[in-house]
Design an enzyme around this catalytic site. Structure first.
Site, PDB file in Angstrom:
ATOM      1  N   ASP A 131       0.866  -1.185   0.000  1.00  0.00           N
ATOM      2  CA  ASP A 131       0.000   0.000   0.000  1.00  0.00           C
ATOM      3  C   ASP A 131       0.900   1.232   0.000  1.00  0.00           C
ATOM      4  OD1 ASP A 131      -2.157  -1.664   0.325  1.00  0.00           O
ATOM      5  OD2 ASP A 131      -2.674  -0.978   2.337  1.00  0.00           O
ATOM      6  N   ARG A 181      -0.565  -0.394  -8.727  1.00  0.00           N
ATOM      7  CA  ARG A 181      -1.974  -0.113  -8.393  1.00  0.00           C
ATOM      8  C   ARG A 181      -2.141   1.404  -8.397  1.00  0.00           C
ATOM      9  NH1 ARG A 181      -3.155  -0.910  -2.314  1.00  0.00           N
ATOM     10  NH2 ARG A 181      -2.928  -3.096  -2.828  1.00  0.00           N
TER      11      ARG A 181
HETATM   12  P1  FDA Z   1     -13.930   9.048  -5.803  1.00  0.00           P
HETATM   13  O1  FDA Z   1     -13.518   9.456  -4.441  1.00  0.00           O
HETATM   14  O2  FDA Z   1     -14.044  10.076  -6.858  1.00  0.00           O
HETATM   15  O3  FDA Z   1     -15.300   8.272  -5.682  1.00  0.00           O
HETATM   16  C1  FDA Z   1     -16.061   7.885  -6.810  1.00  0.00           C
HETATM   17  C2  FDA Z   1     -17.387   7.322  -6.313  1.00  0.00           C
HETATM   18  O4  FDA Z   1     -17.149   6.083  -5.642  1.00  0.00           O
HETATM   19  C3  FDA Z   1     -18.076   8.206  -5.262  1.00  0.00           C
HETATM   20  O5  FDA Z   1     -18.890   9.160  -5.871  1.00  0.00           O
HETATM   21  C4  FDA Z   1     -18.866   7.173  -4.490  1.00  0.00           C
HETATM   22  O6  FDA Z   1     -20.049   6.855  -5.162  1.00  0.00           O
HETATM   23  C5  FDA Z   1     -17.961   5.969  -4.507  1.00  0.00           C
HETATM   24  N1  FDA Z   1     -17.129   5.955  -3.298  1.00  0.00           N
HETATM   25  C6  FDA Z   1     -15.831   6.290  -3.204  1.00  0.00           C
HETATM   26  N2  FDA Z   1     -15.400   6.135  -1.929  1.00  0.00           N
HETATM   27  C7  FDA Z   1     -16.453   5.704  -1.217  1.00  0.00           C
HETATM   28  C8  FDA Z   1     -16.654   5.379   0.139  1.00  0.00           C
HETATM   29  N3  FDA Z   1     -15.677   5.451   1.037  1.00  0.00           N
HETATM   30  N4  FDA Z   1     -17.890   4.985   0.522  1.00  0.00           N
HETATM   31  C9  FDA Z   1     -18.903   4.890  -0.367  1.00  0.00           C
HETATM   32  N5  FDA Z   1     -18.759   5.195  -1.663  1.00  0.00           N
HETATM   33  C10 FDA Z   1     -17.574   5.587  -2.092  1.00  0.00           C
HETATM   34  N6  FDA Z   1      -5.313   4.955  -1.109  1.00  0.00           N
HETATM   35  C11 FDA Z   1      -4.029   5.221  -0.763  1.00  0.00           C
HETATM   36  O7  FDA Z   1      -3.691   6.383  -0.470  1.00  0.00           O
HETATM   37  N7  FDA Z   1      -3.117   4.199  -0.700  1.00  0.00           N
HETATM   38  C12 FDA Z   1      -3.433   2.913  -1.057  1.00  0.00           C
HETATM   39  O8  FDA Z   1      -2.576   2.037  -1.024  1.00  0.00           O
HETATM   40  C13 FDA Z   1      -4.779   2.649  -1.451  1.00  0.00           C
HETATM   41  N8  FDA Z   1      -5.164   1.380  -1.805  1.00  0.00           N
HETATM   42  C14 FDA Z   1      -6.412   1.199  -2.383  1.00  0.00           C
HETATM   43  C15 FDA Z   1      -6.733  -0.035  -2.942  1.00  0.00           C
HETATM   44  C16 FDA Z   1      -7.950  -0.208  -3.595  1.00  0.00           C
HETATM   45  C17 FDA Z   1      -8.284  -1.521  -4.229  1.00  0.00           C
HETATM   46  C18 FDA Z   1      -8.870   0.894  -3.687  1.00  0.00           C
HETATM   47  C19 FDA Z   1     -10.181   0.753  -4.419  1.00  0.00           C
HETATM   48  C20 FDA Z   1      -8.565   2.089  -3.098  1.00  0.00           C
HETATM   49  C21 FDA Z   1      -7.355   2.267  -2.432  1.00  0.00           C
HETATM   50  N9  FDA Z   1      -7.017   3.492  -1.861  1.00  0.00           N
HETATM   51  C22 FDA Z   1      -5.712   3.710  -1.462  1.00  0.00           C
HETATM   52  C23 FDA Z   1      -8.062   4.536  -1.633  1.00  0.00           C
HETATM   53  C24 FDA Z   1      -8.091   5.551  -2.773  1.00  0.00           C
HETATM   54  O9  FDA Z   1      -6.951   6.378  -2.718  1.00  0.00           O
HETATM   55  C25 FDA Z   1      -9.337   6.468  -2.675  1.00  0.00           C
HETATM   56  O10 FDA Z   1      -9.322   7.172  -1.466  1.00  0.00           O
HETATM   57  C26 FDA Z   1     -10.666   5.726  -2.754  1.00  0.00           C
HETATM   58  O11 FDA Z   1     -10.614   4.678  -3.677  1.00  0.00           O
HETATM   59  C27 FDA Z   1     -11.794   6.692  -3.205  1.00  0.00           C
HETATM   60  O12 FDA Z   1     -11.513   7.213  -4.456  1.00  0.00           O
HETATM   61  P2  FDA Z   1     -12.207   6.720  -5.820  1.00  0.00           P
HETATM   62  O13 FDA Z   1     -11.130   6.457  -6.814  1.00  0.00           O
HETATM   63  O14 FDA Z   1     -13.089   5.583  -5.583  1.00  0.00           O
HETATM   64  O15 FDA Z   1     -12.961   7.978  -6.409  1.00  0.00           O
END
Ligand code: FDA
Length: 309
Positions: A131, A181
């Site tokens: 991570d 990732r």
């Molecule tokens: P965005 O925040 O734009 O969200 C898009 C949509 O997804 C939202 O409108 C909502 O509908 C839905 N959504 C997103 N988050 C949600 C929540 N918490 N609850 C409900 N709905 C939600 N970060 C990091 O700094 N280091 C890491 O190593 C990782 N590892 C990691 C692994 C995996 C498999 C994932 C999916 C995510 C991570 N992250 C992470 C977290 C990442 O940085 C980020 O904070 C979250 O994925 C939210 O961002 P989105 O890309 O989903 O988009």
């Protein structure tokens, strides 16, 4: 202070952590994002997703240890997890945080633990993921990643699209044919290191993903995890993948347990490689605050539980 910043600040507050983890209504609301606190709960969740075509990645919550001795316990925990995954025949990978394995206390000890985990994961043909934590850890995590990669190629690392530096990091990582990732980024960062506006983070994500999804010229073994729940972005990336005829062995969409679950199944059933990251463990408070920070609507869920709904 914005909503996001407030919850990211709370994620590092010890006083709140101690009180919130005891509160029944908070505990009740956490289960939405994690199947349980035990390793067995996570493995059972992975087994339920398998017939739906969703692969998994498991992580035991915890970061920033108080004592270096705890790192050894964490390492043994993960070794046992890798063995159980192997015995169960699940397509499940393991993802770890360097600070959970002693990075702050002794980088060499952390490296030794990671080597043990990498050797064990590689023996069963699974990628071990690192991570990415907050920005002061990026250099150290990438240095560990490079050292591990010299031993075995089966290690991947997360890169955060909100950091200005990630574009440069990608320049040096792409020629390695590494497993990467790509995430937007989950920590509280100053504007001196990270894009403050979400629209800029989203645009950078697309730019970086587009580079990662080059059709040609990348060494064999390159793998990209498109880790986002952003559906318009996913759709754009799927279009790019189709246009560039990128094979299913080169990428996976990755999402978190309990978030957009129907979408995860829909993608998997459409034949799109899809992986769900399942978190478990007792030390869920900072991680849970980061999940609340990502979406204001999540807080209403906590409030509903507080009111007994
Ligand atoms: P965005 O925040 O734009 O969200 C898009 C949509 O997804 C939202 O409108 C909502 O509908 C839905 N959504 C997103 N988050 C949600 C929540 N918490 N609850 C409900 N709905 C939600 N970060 C990091 O700094 N280091 C890491 O190593 C990782 N590892 C990691 C692994 C995996 C498999 C994932 C999916 C995510 C991570 N992250 C992470 C977290 C990442 O940085 C980020 O904070 C979250 O994925 C939210 O961002 P989105 O890309 O989903 O988009």
């Amino acid at each position: 202070m914005s909503f996001r910043r407030l919850f990211l600040w709370a994620s590092t507050n010890r006083w709140l952590r101690v009180r919130a983890t005891r509160a029944r209504f908070v505990r009740r609301s956490v289960v939405r994002f994690m199947p349980g606190e035990r390793m067995e709960d996570a493995l059972a969740a992975a087994a339920r997703l398998k017939p739906l075509g969703v692969s998994t990645m498991l992580t035991c919550l915890g970061e920033s240890l108080a004592r270096i001795q705890e790192a050894e316990e964490v390492c043994h925990h993960y070794l046992r997890l890798i063995d159980l995954i192997q015995q169960s025949g699940l397509d499940a990978q393991v993802s770890v945080k360097p600070t959970q394995l002693g990075f702050d206390q002794d980088v060499e000890v952390c490296h030794r633990h990671l080597v043990l985990l990498l050797e064990r994961a590689s023996a069963s043909g699974h990628v071990l993921w690192l991570d990415m934590e907050s920005s002061p850890y990026v250099d150290g995590t990438l240095a560990l990643f490079r050292r591990l990669r010299e031993r075995r190629p089966g290690v991947g690392v997360a890169l955060q699209a909100y950091l200005y530096r990630t574009e440069r990091d990608l320049d040096s990582l792409l020629p390695l044919g590494a497993a990467i990732r790509l995430v937007k980024g989950a920590y509280l960062e100053p504007a001196s290191v990270a894009f403050p506006k979400k629209a800029d983070v989203d645009a950078n994500y697309l730019r970086l993903a587009s580079r990662l999804l080059q059709a040609e010229g990348l060494p064999a073994g390159s793998l990209v995890h498109l880790a986002t729940h952003d559906i318009p972005l996913q759709d754009r990336l799927r279009q790019l993948i189709a246009e560039r005829r990128i094979g299913p062995d080169r990428y996976e969409f990755a999402m978190l347990y309990g978030i957009r679950s129907a979408r995860q199944i829909e993608l998997a059933q459409a034949g799109v490689p899809t992986r769900c990251l399942i978190s478990y463990g007792e030390h869920w408070f900072p991680w849970y605050m980061r999940r609340l920070a990502e979406r204001p609507a999540n807080v209403w869920f906590v409030v509903k539980n507080a009111l007994g709904g």
